[in-house]
Design a protein around this motif. Structure first.
Motif, PDB file in Angstrom:
ATOM      1  N   LYS A 115       0.812  -1.222   0.000  1.00 42.90           N
ATOM      2  CA  LYS A 115       0.000   0.000   0.000  1.00 42.90           C
ATOM      3  C   LYS A 115       0.845   1.271   0.000  1.00 42.90           C
ATOM      4  CE  LYS A 115      -4.016  -2.069   2.320  1.00 42.90           C
ATOM      5  NZ  LYS A 115      -3.506  -3.452   2.324  1.00 42.90           N
ATOM      6  N   ASN A 116       2.053   1.194   0.530  1.00 45.08           N
ATOM      7  CA  ASN A 116       2.886   2.395   0.614  1.00 45.08           C
ATOM      8  C   ASN A 116       3.834   2.558  -0.571  1.00 45.08           C
ATOM      9  OD1 ASN A 116       4.338   0.092   1.696  1.00 45.08           O
ATOM     10  ND2 ASN A 116       5.922   1.520   2.360  1.00 45.08           N
ATOM     11  N   LEU A 117       3.731   1.668  -1.571  1.00 53.47           N
ATOM     12  CA  LEU A 117       4.605   1.752  -2.737  1.00 53.47           C
ATOM     13  C   LEU A 117       3.792   2.008  -3.996  1.00 53.47           C
ATOM     14  CD1 LEU A 117       7.113  -1.198  -2.118  1.00 53.47           C
ATOM     15  CD2 LEU A 117       7.280   1.186  -1.370  1.00 53.47           C
ATOM     16  N   ALA A 124      11.221  -2.287  -7.403  1.00 57.60           N
ATOM     17  CA  ALA A 124      12.548  -2.469  -6.817  1.00 57.60           C
ATOM     18  C   ALA A 124      12.577  -3.555  -5.745  1.00 57.60           C
ATOM     19  CB  ALA A 124      13.027  -1.143  -6.212  1.00 57.60           C
ATOM     20  N   VAL A 125      11.436  -4.181  -5.461  1.00 63.58           N
ATOM     21  CA  VAL A 125      11.344  -5.070  -4.304  1.00 63.58           C
ATOM     22  C   VAL A 125      11.471  -6.566  -4.597  1.00 63.58           C
ATOM     23  CG1 VAL A 125       9.786  -5.885  -2.470  1.00 63.58           C
ATOM     24  CG2 VAL A 125      10.038  -3.442  -2.907  1.00 63.58           C
ATOM     25  N   PRO A 126      10.745  -7.147  -5.558  1.00 69.28           N
ATOM     26  CA  PRO A 126      10.579  -8.601  -5.563  1.00 69.28           C
ATOM     27  C   PRO A 126      11.869  -9.416  -5.583  1.00 69.28           C
ATOM     28  CG  PRO A 126       8.986  -7.595  -7.036  1.00 69.28           C
ATOM     29  CD  PRO A 126       9.931  -6.506  -6.615  1.00 69.28           C
ATOM     30  N   LEU A 127      12.808  -9.085  -6.448  1.00 68.33           N
ATOM     31  CA  LEU A 127      14.011  -9.902  -6.584  1.00 68.33           C
ATOM     32  C   LEU A 127      14.870  -9.844  -5.323  1.00 68.33           C
ATOM     33  CD1 LEU A 127      15.131 -11.676  -8.922  1.00 68.33           C
ATOM     34  CD2 LEU A 127      16.715  -9.823  -9.399  1.00 68.33           C
ATOM     35  N   THR A 128      15.181  -8.630  -4.860  1.00 62.51           N
ATOM     36  CA  THR A 128      16.015  -8.513  -3.660  1.00 62.51           C
ATOM     37  C   THR A 128      15.252  -8.938  -2.413  1.00 62.51           C
ATOM     38  OG1 THR A 128      15.444  -6.163  -3.585  1.00 62.51           O
ATOM     39  CG2 THR A 128      17.569  -6.753  -4.541  1.00 62.51           C
ATOM     40  N   ASN A 297       6.979  -1.254   8.299  1.00 65.03           N
ATOM     41  CA  ASN A 297       8.136  -0.386   8.531  1.00 65.03           C
ATOM     42  C   ASN A 297       8.205   0.804   7.582  1.00 65.03           C
ATOM     43  OD1 ASN A 297       9.863  -1.974  10.614  1.00 65.03           O
ATOM     44  ND2 ASN A 297       9.270  -3.520   9.115  1.00 65.03           N
ATOM     45  N   GLN A 298       7.181   0.936   6.727  1.00 63.41           N
ATOM     46  CA  GLN A 298       7.141   2.027   5.748  1.00 63.41           C
ATOM     47  C   GLN A 298       8.428   2.109   4.941  1.00 63.41           C
ATOM     48  OE1 GLN A 298       4.296   4.331   5.060  1.00 63.41           O
ATOM     49  NE2 GLN A 298       3.570   2.357   5.838  1.00 63.41           N
ATOM     50  N   ILE A 299       8.866   0.955   4.455  1.00 67.73           N
ATOM     51  CA  ILE A 299      10.087   0.881   3.650  1.00 67.73           C
ATOM     52  C   ILE A 299       9.786   1.366   2.234  1.00 67.73           C
ATOM     53  CG2 ILE A 299      11.809  -0.687   2.668  1.00 67.73           C
ATOM     54  CD1 ILE A 299      11.124  -2.563   5.078  1.00 67.73           C
ATOM     55  N   ILE A 300      10.628   2.271   1.751  1.00 68.94           N
ATOM     56  CA  ILE A 300      10.523   2.739   0.368  1.00 68.94           C
ATOM     57  C   ILE A 300      11.890   2.556  -0.288  1.00 68.94           C
ATOM     58  CG2 ILE A 300      10.035   4.669  -1.173  1.00 68.94           C
ATOM     59  CD1 ILE A 300       8.162   5.755   0.952  1.00 68.94           C
ATOM     60  N   PRO A 301      12.048   1.570  -1.165  1.00 70.38           N
ATOM     61  CA  PRO A 301      13.348   1.296  -1.771  1.00 70.38           C
ATOM     62  C   PRO A 301      13.854   2.477  -2.598  1.00 70.38           C
ATOM     63  CG  PRO A 301      11.805  -0.493  -2.180  1.00 70.38           C
ATOM     64  CD  PRO A 301      11.017   0.644  -1.636  1.00 70.38           C
ATOM     65  N   ALA A 302      15.170   2.611  -2.615  1.00 70.66           N
ATOM     66  CA  ALA A 302      15.776   3.659  -3.437  1.00 70.66           C
ATOM     67  C   ALA A 302      15.722   3.260  -4.906  1.00 70.66           C
ATOM     68  CB  ALA A 302      17.224   3.883  -3.005  1.00 70.66           C
ATOM     69  N   ILE A 303      15.376   4.207  -5.760  1.00 66.51           N
ATOM     70  CA  ILE A 303      15.417   3.965  -7.201  1.00 66.51           C
ATOM     71  C   ILE A 303      16.328   5.002  -7.851  1.00 66.51           C
ATOM     72  CG2 ILE A 303      13.166   2.856  -7.287  1.00 66.51           C
ATOM     73  CD1 ILE A 303      11.988   5.463  -8.315  1.00 66.51           C
ATOM     74  N   ASP A 304      17.006   4.573  -8.888  1.00 63.69           N
ATOM     75  CA  ASP A 304      17.936   5.466  -9.572  1.00 63.69           C
ATOM     76  C   ASP A 304      17.160   6.571 -10.297  1.00 63.69           C
ATOM     77  OD1 ASP A 304      21.008   5.466 -10.509  1.00 63.69           O
ATOM     78  OD2 ASP A 304      19.731   6.173 -12.156  1.00 63.69           O
ATOM     79  N   PRO A 305      17.648   7.802 -10.255  1.00 63.98           N
ATOM     80  CA  PRO A 305      16.893   8.905 -10.871  1.00 63.98           C
ATOM     81  C   PRO A 305      16.886   8.915 -12.392  1.00 63.98           C
ATOM     82  CG  PRO A 305      18.986   9.702  -9.990  1.00 63.98           C
ATOM     83  CD  PRO A 305      18.842   8.295  -9.527  1.00 63.98           C
ATOM     84  N   ARG A 306      17.778   8.166 -13.038  1.00 62.46           N
ATOM     85  CA  ARG A 306      17.782   8.166 -14.498  1.00 62.46           C
ATOM     86  C   ARG A 306      16.514   7.525 -15.035  1.00 62.46           C
ATOM     87  NH1 ARG A 306      23.308   6.864 -17.597  1.00 62.46           N
ATOM     88  NH2 ARG A 306      21.837   7.311 -19.275  1.00 62.46           N
ATOM     89  N   ILE A 307      15.963   8.088 -16.070  1.00 61.35           N
ATOM     90  CA  ILE A 307      14.702   7.607 -16.636  1.00 61.35           C
ATOM     91  C   ILE A 307      14.973   6.827 -17.916  1.00 61.35           C
ATOM     92  CG2 ILE A 307      12.504   8.297 -17.654  1.00 61.35           C
ATOM     93  CD1 ILE A 307      12.464  10.653 -15.740  1.00 61.35           C
ATOM     94  N   PHE A 308      14.538   5.559 -17.914  1.00 61.01           N
ATOM     95  CA  PHE A 308      14.653   4.699 -19.092  1.00 61.01           C
ATOM     96  C   PHE A 308      13.267   4.189 -19.470  1.00 61.01           C
ATOM     97  CE2 PHE A 308      18.709   4.110 -16.787  1.00 61.01           C
ATOM     98  CZ  PHE A 308      19.620   4.424 -17.783  1.00 61.01           C
ATOM     99  N   GLN A 309      12.994   4.204 -20.768  1.00 67.83           N
ATOM    100  CA  GLN A 309      11.792   3.564 -21.286  1.00 67.83           C
ATOM    101  C   GLN A 309      12.165   2.167 -21.803  1.00 67.83           C
ATOM    102  OE1 GLN A 309       9.120   5.228 -20.708  1.00 67.83           O
ATOM    103  NE2 GLN A 309       9.936   7.282 -20.398  1.00 67.83           N
TER     104      GLN A 309
END
Length: 337
Positions: A115-117, A124-128, A297-309
């Motif tokens: 719900k918080n993502l 960014a979550v499933p694999l790791t 824990n309201q975890i929000i994974p870090a994502i890289d700022p570069r934008i790729f399509q």
């Protein structure tokens, strides 16, 4: 629909975008309109064929191991999901292919999006997340009160492994770059060592477990700080016979992987330690448990700022290969912002 594919294994990290049919689902699958897919080092291993002893794919191969999206159609035997649900998944090992516009996925591999993502952070979550969960629960069989050390644990793996380990009641020590110290401590790590100024093998009292994210060159140091009877689990140093047996591989593969991991097993045995290797599988029920911890824990994974399509897949894969992204690298398949 568009799909990012390779026609053969190659050290040249080049993919092509092909038009393929939208898949037909079975009665136990759902059709997902992909919103975002994540780009991982695993994609590079899939392109080069480095893991073909573990999983050899027919060609052409559609790349991509994890995604977020919205369910567009539901198989007759699927009752847990309905059209319009937002979901995320690590695709089944035998049927990867997240770099597409639509994916047919076994319902048992899915979980509702936390719900918080959103679609970006969720990808960014499933694999790791599943790697960390299976490492802690299945490979290490970790219990409350034990101590875990993750060298190089300040990246995307650590940001999931730390809260999952804390949820189990472990003490967690991490080494990494000075820039990541505050972020890693905020994720729940009990102690953080700056690898540039502190030699963990000189400072840490013996621990129960080490999860290796750095590879073979670091194993001797990692083994030196594990208690006799402890376990070293590597994400990248390579499989061994134990791995082949636990995965139910045929005898010839057990023999080959036994040879490949012989040196690793010998080093571990000399220290009274077990060597384990992990290659993460899909598991929707485990992903739901990860979602619970993420929401709690309201975890929000870090994502890289570069934008790729999707069309930028080659560029994104090269970016991951060169290292040091500032979080998970994502392909925005149906998100244009």
């Amino acid at each position: 629909m568009k799909a990012v594919q390779i026609k053969k294994y190659s050290k040249e990290l080049q993919t092509e975008i092909n038009e393929i049919p939208i898949p037909t689902i079975t009665e136990e699958q759902v059709l997902i309109k992909v919103k975002v897919a994540a780009v991982n080092p695993l994609e590079i291993l899939n392109i080069t064929g480095a893991v073909k002893l573990i999983q050899d794919y027919p060609m052409p191969l559609t790349l991509g191991n994890e995604l977020t999206g919205v369910i567009e159609a539901v198989g007759e035997k699927v009752t847990a999901y309905q059209i319009g649900d937002a979901v995320y998944t690590r695709l089944p090992l035998e049927h990867i292919g997240a770099f597409v516009e639509y994916a047919a996925v076994d319902a048992v591999a899915l979980s509702p999006l936390p719900k918080n993502l959103d679609f970006l952070t969720g990808a960014a979550v499933p694999l790791t997340g599943l790697t960390a969960y299976q490492a802690l629960h299945e490979e290490l069989e970790a219990k409350a009160g034990q101590t875990l050390f993750i060298p190089g644990g300040s990246g995307s793996f650590g940001q999931m492994a730390i809260p999952l380990a804390k949820d189990l009641g472990l003490t967690v020590i991490v080494s990494g770059s000075p820039e990541a110290k505050e972020r890693t401590l905020a994720a729940g790590a009990d102690r953080y060592l700056d690898y540039k100024t502190e030699n963990y093998w000189e400072l840490i009292e013996p621990v129960d477990f080490v999860i290796d994210t750095l590879g073979k060159a670091e194993l001797d140091r990692e083994l030196s700080i594990i208690k006799p009877g402890g376990r070293l689990l590597s994400l990248i140093a390579g499989p061994n016979k134990r791995f082949a047996i636990t995965k139910g591989m045929p005898k010839p593969k057990q023999f080959l992987l036994g040879l490949a991991g012989k040196t690793l097993d010998k080093k571990a045995k000399e220290k009274g330690v077990e060597y384990h290797f992990i290659f993460v599988r899909s598991d929707g029920e485990q992903l739901k448990e990860i979602s619970r911890i993420i929401e709690k824990n309201q975890i929000i994974p870090a994502i890289d700022p570069r934008i790729f399509q999707l069309e930028d897949s080659n560029e994104a894969i090269q970016y991951v290969a060169k290292g040091h992204p500032q979080g998970k690298v994502l392909l925005r398949v149906d998100l244009k912002e």
